[in-house]
Enzyme design. Sequence first.
Site, PDB file in Angstrom:
ATOM      1  N   GLU A 216       0.789  -1.389  -0.119  1.00 34.54           N
ATOM      2  CA  GLU A 216       0.061   0.101  -0.076  1.00 34.54           C
ATOM      3  C   GLU A 216       0.950   1.905   0.130  1.00 34.54           C
ATOM      4  OE1 GLU A 216      -2.816   0.415  -0.545  1.00 34.54           O
ATOM      5  OE2 GLU A 216      -3.647  -2.009  -0.409  1.00 34.54           O
TER       6      GLU A 216
ATOM      7  N   GLY B 190      10.314   6.987  -5.999  1.00 31.26           N
ATOM      8  CA  GLY B 190      10.206   8.005  -6.465  1.00 31.26           C
ATOM      9  C   GLY B 190       9.343   8.936  -4.446  1.00 31.26           C
TER      10      GLY B 190
ATOM     11  N   TYR C  37      -6.020   6.628   3.718  1.00 32.74           N
ATOM     12  CA  TYR C  37      -6.290   5.503   2.657  1.00 32.74           C
ATOM     13  C   TYR C  37      -5.810   4.302   3.506  1.00 32.74           C
ATOM     14  CZ  TYR C  37      -5.670   2.562  -0.487  1.00 32.74           C
ATOM     15  OH  TYR C  37      -5.120   1.448  -1.581  1.00 32.74           O
TER      16      TYR C  37
ATOM     17  N   ASP D 104      -9.157   5.869  -2.082  1.00 31.53           N
ATOM     18  CA  ASP D 104      -8.260   6.691  -2.986  1.00 31.53           C
ATOM     19  C   ASP D 104      -8.685   8.070  -4.798  1.00 31.53           C
ATOM     20  OD1 ASP D 104      -9.217   4.793  -4.850  1.00 31.53           O
ATOM     21  OD2 ASP D 104      -7.017   3.844  -5.565  1.00 31.53           O
TER      22      ASP D 104
ATOM     23  N   CYS E 181     -12.467   1.965 -15.274  1.00 29.79           N
ATOM     24  CA  CYS E 181     -12.835   3.013 -15.502  1.00 29.79           C
ATOM     25  C   CYS E 181     -11.945   4.127 -15.365  1.00 29.79           C
ATOM     26  CB  CYS E 181     -13.933   3.176 -14.204  1.00 29.79           C
ATOM     27  SG  CYS E 181     -14.766   4.567 -14.064  1.00 29.79           S
TER      28      CYS E 181
ATOM     29  N   CYS F  86     -18.075  -2.752 -18.332  1.00 28.24           N
ATOM     30  CA  CYS F  86     -18.103  -2.338 -16.433  1.00 28.24           C
ATOM     31  C   CYS F  86     -18.916  -2.659 -16.199  1.00 28.24           C
ATOM     32  CB  CYS F  86     -17.795  -0.624 -16.561  1.00 28.24           C
ATOM     33  SG  CYS F  86     -18.627  -0.581 -14.809  1.00 28.24           S
TER      34      CYS F  86
END
Length: 360
Positions: A36, A80, A119, A137, A191, A201
């Site tokens: 995560e 990063g 989150y 998120d 999506c 979808c």
Amino acid sequence: MASDADRNLLLEWYRRVRRDLPWRRSRDPYRIWISEIMLQQTRVDQALPYYERFTTRFPDVTSLARTDLDEVLRLWEGLGYYSRARNMHKAAKQIVEVHNGRFPGTHDELLSLQGIGPYTAAAIMSIAFDEPWPVVDGNVIRVISRLYGIGEDVRLSLTQKQIARHATALLDRSSPGDFNQAMMELGATVCTPKAPSCPSCPFQLRCHAYRNGATGKYPFKSPAKKRPHHQIAVGVVRDERGRLLIARRPDNAMLGGLWEFPGGKQEDDEALPDTVRRELREELGVEVGVDQMPFQTVRHAYSHFTITLHAFHATLEQGSAPPVPQNGEPIRWVAADELVGYAFPKANRKITETLMRAGK
DNA sequence: GATCCGTGGCC
DNA sequence: TGGCCAAGGAT
């Protein structure tokens, strides 16, 4: 609004098409946590090799906690947002000291760990502990804004709270981990921001944006400010033995904890070699001779500005004081083939690659 | 609330 | 090519 039919459509879709990702083969909260953190603002494809290396080198929280930050950053190099690695290392120590090395299993305990916010706490609670915490998120914001036709600016916290209420109502409380991952998987693979694959979808027929032919209008995001551009000049200082001078950036700075060639931002009407001389005088108290022209120029984009980095060969002047970092951070003289042993940010790494090729 | 914080891929 | 975007958090 939300119904069991909606939840089941999504879960059936997810269990049919979900990608086989390494962190989905484990319920170990430590591994869920690592994934995560790595996936924050980062694509799955980019995080994958880092996750494999990281979990191999640090199979549990104890091994991470007892390792030097420099080695952690070396494994993180290129991914990063390096505060993630610094915070994760700090959190590992918290877990060892406060929780005796056992990964905490409550929402409040998770939130108290460095680098874990709303989150990530919800993601770990739902995925690793099967507790009904909805995640919000970027994927969820996009899916829900289209599904319910929420047209307000998603940069606003009020809009995000509205979306969070929808996510809470929609959450499948008997399979919260799968449900949260399904929402994110849907946003990542179907999506998508541009050219969503609406025919595949599960929400196609009940989606407000699709029914109005307006997927491109959602989510609405106010325009970003454009990023400034800076000219940066650095000195690759070589001593009489051919070793190169590198400096470590402070932990609380941008690119904190990483190493670099000393230098800085060009001032108005300043020639680039003068920038190198001034910056090295200010930062290290040395007088250096600098080439007239850079041996390499690198363009690079950071999150909130862009640079052109000019790298100059340089040497200490006769009678110059030895380098002493004014910020108290370490410096080091290293041979070219030792540069792989230090974590460098991307733009500097391009310079080291040139130097290592030349050193062979 | 606004700003800071990396990198790579995409069009 | 330049801007956008990606499983956010800290200050």
